[in-house]
Enzyme design. Structure first.
Site, short mmCIF file in Angstrom:
data_model
loop_
_atom_site.label_atom_id
_atom_site.label_comp_id
_atom_site.label_asym_id
_atom_site.label_seq_id
_atom_site.Cartn_x
_atom_site.Cartn_y
_atom_site.Cartn_z
N ASP A 45 7.01 -10.97 12.35
CA ASP A 45 6.35 -9.73 12.15
C ASP A 45 4.73 -9.97 11.91
O ASP A 45 4.35 -10.82 10.98
CB ASP A 45 6.82 -9.17 10.67
CG ASP A 45 6.18 -8.07 10.48
OD1 ASP A 45 6.65 -6.90 10.78
OD2 ASP A 45 4.74 -7.87 9.68
N TYR A 50 -3.86 -8.66 11.65
CA TYR A 50 -3.82 -10.28 10.99
C TYR A 50 -4.40 -11.16 11.82
O TYR A 50 -4.62 -12.14 11.52
CB TYR A 50 -2.39 -10.65 11.16
CG TYR A 50 -1.27 -9.56 10.33
CD1 TYR A 50 -1.70 -8.77 9.40
CD2 TYR A 50 -0.01 -9.97 10.33
CE1 TYR A 50 -0.84 -7.77 8.64
CE2 TYR A 50 0.88 -9.27 9.48
CZ TYR A 50 0.41 -7.84 8.81
OH TYR A 50 1.31 -7.30 8.03
N LYS A 75 1.71 -4.33 15.12
CA LYS A 75 1.25 -3.14 14.41
C LYS A 75 -0.10 -2.56 14.98
O LYS A 75 -0.75 -3.43 15.16
CB LYS A 75 1.10 -3.08 12.98
CG LYS A 75 2.20 -3.70 12.43
CD LYS A 75 2.38 -3.72 10.88
CE LYS A 75 3.47 -4.83 10.35
NZ LYS A 75 3.08 -6.13 10.24
N HIS A 108 0.19 0.90 11.76
CA HIS A 108 0.06 0.08 10.59
C HIS A 108 -0.21 1.05 9.11
O HIS A 108 0.50 0.59 8.22
CB HIS A 108 -0.97 -0.86 10.67
CG HIS A 108 -1.04 -2.26 9.86
ND1 HIS A 108 -1.69 -3.31 10.15
CD2 HIS A 108 -0.59 -2.40 8.72
CE1 HIS A 108 -1.18 -4.24 9.52
NE2 HIS A 108 -0.76 -3.80 8.37
P1 NAD Z 1 5.79 -12.17 0.39
O1 NAD Z 1 6.52 -11.02 -0.43
O2 NAD Z 1 6.81 -12.26 1.53
O3 NAD Z 1 5.20 -13.29 -0.52
C1 NAD Z 1 4.75 -14.09 0.37
C2 NAD Z 1 4.25 -15.33 -0.81
O4 NAD Z 1 5.35 -15.79 -1.62
C3 NAD Z 1 3.72 -16.38 0.17
O5 NAD Z 1 2.24 -16.52 0.04
C4 NAD Z 1 4.48 -17.62 -0.68
O6 NAD Z 1 3.43 -18.34 -1.64
C5 NAD Z 1 5.56 -16.87 -1.49
N1 NAD Z 1 6.96 -17.37 -1.29
C6 NAD Z 1 7.46 -17.20 0.01
N2 NAD Z 1 8.48 -18.04 -0.09
C7 NAD Z 1 8.73 -18.31 -1.40
C8 NAD Z 1 9.95 -19.16 -2.12
N3 NAD Z 1 11.05 -19.21 -1.41
N4 NAD Z 1 9.80 -19.47 -3.26
C9 NAD Z 1 8.31 -19.27 -4.07
N5 NAD Z 1 7.31 -18.54 -3.37
C10 NAD Z 1 7.70 -18.38 -2.24
O7 NAD Z 1 4.42 -11.32 0.76
P2 NAD Z 1 3.85 -10.81 2.01
O8 NAD Z 1 3.64 -11.83 2.99
O9 NAD Z 1 2.53 -9.87 1.78
O10 NAD Z 1 4.91 -9.73 2.91
C11 NAD Z 1 5.62 -10.32 3.89
C12 NAD Z 1 5.24 -10.09 5.36
O11 NAD Z 1 5.27 -8.58 5.29
C13 NAD Z 1 4.05 -10.17 5.68
O12 NAD Z 1 3.78 -11.55 6.11
C14 NAD Z 1 3.80 -9.28 6.68
O13 NAD Z 1 4.19 -9.54 7.88
C15 NAD Z 1 4.35 -7.97 5.99
N6 NAD Z 1 3.22 -7.15 5.43
C16 NAD Z 1 3.10 -5.99 6.12
C17 NAD Z 1 2.14 -5.00 5.22
C18 NAD Z 1 1.96 -3.82 5.74
O14 NAD Z 1 0.97 -2.93 5.47
N7 NAD Z 1 2.69 -3.17 6.83
C19 NAD Z 1 1.39 -5.51 4.20
C20 NAD Z 1 1.89 -6.82 3.61
C21 NAD Z 1 2.84 -7.59 4.17
#
Ligand code: NAD
Length: 284
Positions: A45, A50, A75, A108
């Site tokens: 994704d 990004y 997106k 997005h």
């Molecule tokens: P997430 O909830 O996936 O959290 C990511 C953070 O959690 C990382 O920085 C890492 O430090 C921690 N983490 C990951 N795995 C872990 C584990 N097993 N143990 C402990 N800590 C851990 O947050 P995100 O990256 O914001 O969301 C996931 C994905 O969703 C993004 O990478 C992106 O692709 C998408 N996203 C989309 C939007 C949107 O507006 N459409 C917004 C935010 C994110």
């Protein structure tokens, strides 16, 4: 590790668990995605905003994995809204990703001329340049309005969803309209109070799993797609290893009590936030 698929409303199969790359700089994206693909992820994704589509594309090319075996989402950002701009922006994304066809293309944010963007995306879908089209960050009112005034129903709505913001009512609306809920920020974007939450910790101990695994499993059992992000290879494997246990009904009910009903990240209903997002420009 075989990740089950979810069938989208146009018949396309999407792996229920994917790999998110928000905030991964382009220079690091290639390595991170290559490692994720090696671990077994087959769903990536990204987004024009990004600024790492090129890195994702290099990883796909270098992986040696057949193109049809990797599900790629990107997106379109707000500055590229509108029928003509969206077509041009899609083409730039497609070229950066180095693919003939994108598996899932999302709007997005529900700001700017997103109706024009949607019409462009309907064209891209009909021409076969994208296999599925959807939206992101759409609250139910805007989602239903978009559906009622256009031809193609979004296959996916990617929205913030985690134990502190569970979106059950939103999911019910999406289900009634055939829209798949995909969680962003499934791990609360790394919030410490999620990983140390007593209810989640206790359930994790019961199953000899981590809190992250419990949260991802809880979302999957709610039939929600997840795209957790980490650049740590051990955590990539951990986040994928969620298909050998089942959270019981009473545990699901305990997790349900954690819902605050509010975003922990961003208020789309706040005019200054809407304006801030709408005027943020990226190198798309
Ligand atoms: P997430 O909830 O996936 O959290 C990511 C953070 O959690 C990382 O920085 C890492 O430090 C921690 N983490 C990951 N795995 C872990 C584990 N097993 N143990 C402990 N800590 C851990 O947050 P995100 O990256 O914001 O969301 C996931 C994905 O969703 C993004 O990478 C992106 O692709 C998408 N996203 C989309 C939007 C949107 O507006 N459409 C917004 C935010 C994110």
């Amino acid at each position: 590790m075989t990740v089950p698929n979810l069938t989208l409303n146009d018949g396309v199969e999407m792996p229920a668990l994917g790999f998110g790359v928000f905030l991964v700089p382009d220079v690091d994206a290639e390595g991170a995605v290559l490692q994720a693909l090696e671990k077994g992820y087959r769903h990536i994704d990204t987004a024009a905003a990004y600024e790492n589509e090129a890195g994702v594309g290099r990883a796909i090319a270098r992986s040696g994995i057949a193109r049809e075996d990797i599900f790629v989402t990107t997106k379109l950002w707000i500055q590229d809204a509108g029928e003509t701009h969206a077509l041009d922006a899609f083409e730039r994304s497609r070229v950066r990703l180095g693919v003939e066809q994108v598996d899932l293309l999302l709007i997005h944010q529900p700001f700017g001329d997103y109706y024009g963007t949607w019409r462009a995306m309907e064209d891209l879908y009909r021409r076969g340049q994208v296999r599925a089209i959807g939206v992101s960050n759409f609250y139910p009112d805007r989602l239903v309005d978009l559906i009622d005034h256009n031809e193609i129903v979004p296959a996916v709505n990617q929205i913030e969803t985690h134990p502190f913001f569970q979106r059950s009512a939103d999911q019910a609306v999406m289900r009634s309209r055939g829209v798949q809920l995909e969680s962003w920020g499934p791990l609360g974007q790394g919030r410490e109070d999620l990983f140390t939450n007593p209810i989640l910790t206790e359930i994790a101990q019961t199953h000899e799993k981590t809190v992250a695994q419990v949260v991802l499993r809880w979302l999957l059992q709610r039939e929600i797609a997840v795209i957790p992000k980490t650049v740590n290879p051990a955590r990539m494997a951990e986040n994928l290893d969620v298909f050998d246990f089942v959270i019981a009904d009473d545990e699901m009910a305990r997790i349900a009590t954690l819902d605050t009903g509010a975003s922990t990240a961003f208020n789309h209903h706040d005019p200054s936030s809407a304006s801030m997002l709408g005027t943020t420009r990226f190198d798309t």
